[in-house]
Design an enzyme around this catalytic site. Structure first.
Site, PDB file in Angstrom:
ATOM      1  CD  GLN A  14     -45.983 -38.508 154.519  1.00  0.00           C
ATOM      2  OE1 GLN A  14     -46.893 -38.125 155.235  1.00  0.00           O
ATOM      3  NE2 GLN A  14     -46.173 -39.407 153.580  1.00  0.00           N
ATOM      4  CD  GLU A 153     -53.336 -42.716 159.129  1.00  0.00           C
ATOM      5  OE1 GLU A 153     -52.356 -43.455 159.147  1.00  0.00           O
ATOM      6  OE2 GLU A 153     -54.068 -42.552 158.123  1.00  0.00           O
TER       7      GLU A 153
HETATM    8  C1  BGC Z   1     -50.708 -41.156 156.485  1.00  0.00           C
HETATM    9  C2  BGC Z   1     -49.874 -40.453 155.465  1.00  0.00           C
HETATM   10  C3  BGC Z   1     -49.563 -41.399 154.337  1.00  0.00           C
HETATM   11  C4  BGC Z   1     -50.874 -41.790 153.686  1.00  0.00           C
HETATM   12  C5  BGC Z   1     -50.737 -42.670 152.468  1.00  0.00           C
HETATM   13  C6  BGC Z   1     -51.730 -42.085 155.943  1.00  0.00           C
HETATM   14  O1  BGC Z   1     -51.594 -43.255 156.625  1.00  0.00           O
HETATM   15  O2  BGC Z   1     -51.255 -40.263 157.405  1.00  0.00           O
HETATM   16  O3  BGC Z   1     -48.741 -39.947 156.091  1.00  0.00           O
HETATM   17  O4  BGC Z   1     -48.673 -40.884 153.430  1.00  0.00           O
HETATM   18  O5  BGC Z   1     -51.678 -42.461 154.616  1.00  0.00           O
HETATM   19  O6  BGC Z   1     -50.240 -43.910 152.759  1.00  0.00           O
END
Ligand code: BGC
Length: 422
Positions: A14, A153
């Site tokens: 990201q 996650e």
């Molecule tokens: C993720 C991130 C994502 C963030 C915001 C999480 O699900 O780990 O990579 O950018 O939420 O959506």
């Protein structure tokens, strides 16, 4: 309170830019890509990490969560790129020089493209491959890493499966259904064409593409959890000092009268199902962004007039405290907030969100919940996966034409939580 971690989080794909050997790079460049735009140079964190880490430390924070990019470390199966290992050693040393405790994620959604060609997260081959990579990092860099999150996650597969099933049934797109940026604007034709293009690009059947952020059956989700467990074992065997765990995306489900059974079922699907696989871990990374109100028929959309974020979730900072309390009833070990944040272009709202969310975390701690830190998402405005660059979660804004950094007031607010003494 000594040793409480306060800081911010990022993920390699990201923010770093030019993650050329990853599955995301492949998918972003397909003709019928699911992505609103490609990641490109991202915010050039790969070259500017020193400046970013310094800004975090100067604000008063003491911790930084980031991910090591597997596709950089192992661009071809079995070949480890020593120069890239050295790059991450420098990032870790930079954290140390700036007084930041690093929390390192090994897999934050993106994977090497070759892994997908071999069946990706749907075939048991991933277990061997992930263990080899995790072991390499522990052996080479482990003495600089106090915390490793194996998989970010890890509970996304079943959540996405549920959403895909609901969409098929109801034919409606669920913006905000999961806590991650999905591009919901695609039509069916583009999705099908994209599927075939992915098959071709990964040299496999279009029905055998198993990237990480995809709907998964319980059978395939078990493979993900076995990969986690095997990696924990490998890391501990190499360096028992490292605290190892994974992170989970968890909603604060709040039952209305009559919705108790549905809320319990949702929690079991998102959390309880995974619990047996993580009970021996050293900690759990808790990631939460909002709540969902549940009635007898399931989770509702945010109420009419409720404040919502750019992601479509309700702006509800109290949810992180609630989720920590809930998790602590079932998970016996250390909890670390590895993500919590708000996607908004109004930084005053972010400042308020941080203060209120943190108050909930502290209240839970005072009541005995073993939470050891709060890592805000995200250090920088960044590439929100399929949604592209339009979502702004960052404590630092970036002009992507010049890659100039503009720290926001919210970065100070976060750092002051540490300076204020907890
Ligand atoms: C993720 C991130 C994502 C963030 C915001 C999480 O699900 O780990 O990579 O950018 O939420 O959506």
């Amino acid at each position: 309170m000594e040793n409480f971690l306060i800081g911010a989080a990022t993920a390699a794909h990201q923010v770093e830019g030019n993650n050329l050997h990853s599955d995301y790079w492949v998918m972003e460049h397909l003709k019928h890509s699911d992505f609103a735009e490609p990641s490109g140079d991202a915010v050039d964190h790969y070259n500017r990490y020193e400046q970013d880490i310094r800004l975090l430390a100067q604000a008063g924070c003491n911790a930084y969560r980031f991910s090591i990019e597997w596709a950089r470390i192992e661009p071809r199966e079995g070949f480890f790129d020593e120069a890239e290992i050295e790059h991450y050693r420098q990032v870790l040393l930079c954290c140390r020089e700036n007084g930041l405790t690093p929390v390192v994620t090994l897999q934050h959604f993106s994977s090497p493209a070759w892994l997908i060609a071999k069946g990706g997260w749907g075939k048991r081959h991933v277990i061997t491959a992930f263990v080899r990579y995790a072991g390499k990092i522990a052996a080479e860099l482990g003495d600089l890493i106090p915390y490793i999150c194996t998989i970010n996650e890890a509970n996304m597969g079943l959540q996405l499966n549920k959403i895909a099933a609901d969409m098929m049934k109801a034919g409606k797109k669920q913006e905000g259904g999961v806590q991650v940026g999905q591009n919901m604007g695609l039509d069916l034709k583009a999705i099908v064409l994209g599927m075939f293009e992915k098959g071709k690009a990964f040299h496999c059947s279009p029905f055998a593409v198993n990237t990480f952020l995809m709907p998964r059956s319980e059978k395939k989700e078990t493979i993900v959890m076995l990969a986690h467990q095997a990696a924990v074992g490998a890391i501990r065997a190499i360096n028992p000092k490292i605290r190892v765990g994974l992170t989970m995306s968890l909603f604060d489900y709040q039952a209305l009268p009559g919705g108790e059974a549905a809320a319990a079922r949702l929690w079991q699907e998102d959390f309880g199902w995974y619990l047996p696989f993580i009970l021996e871990d050293d900690f759990l990374g808790v990631q939460n962004y909002s709540r969902k109100i549940v009635d007898a028929s399931g989770a509702r959309e945010p109420a009419e007039g409720a404040p919502v974020t750019q992601m479509g979730y309700e702006d509800y900072p109290a949810s992180i405290g609630h989720v920590l309390r809930k998790v602590a009833q079932q998970f016996p070990g250390e909890l670390l907030v590895t993500e919590n944040g708000i996607s908004t272009d109004d930084d005053a709202r972010r400042c308020r969100f941080i203060r209120e969310a943190f108050a909930g975390v502290l209240a839970a701690k005072k009541d005995g919940v073993p939470v050891s830190g709060y890592l805000h998402w995200s250090l920088l405005d960044n590439f929100e996966w399929q949604a592209g660059y339009c979502k702004t979660f960052g404590l630092i804004a970036v002009d992507r034409n010049t890659q100039t950094r503009f720290p926001k007031q919210s970065l100070q607010v976060l750092g002051e939580l540490n300076k204020d003494g907890i």
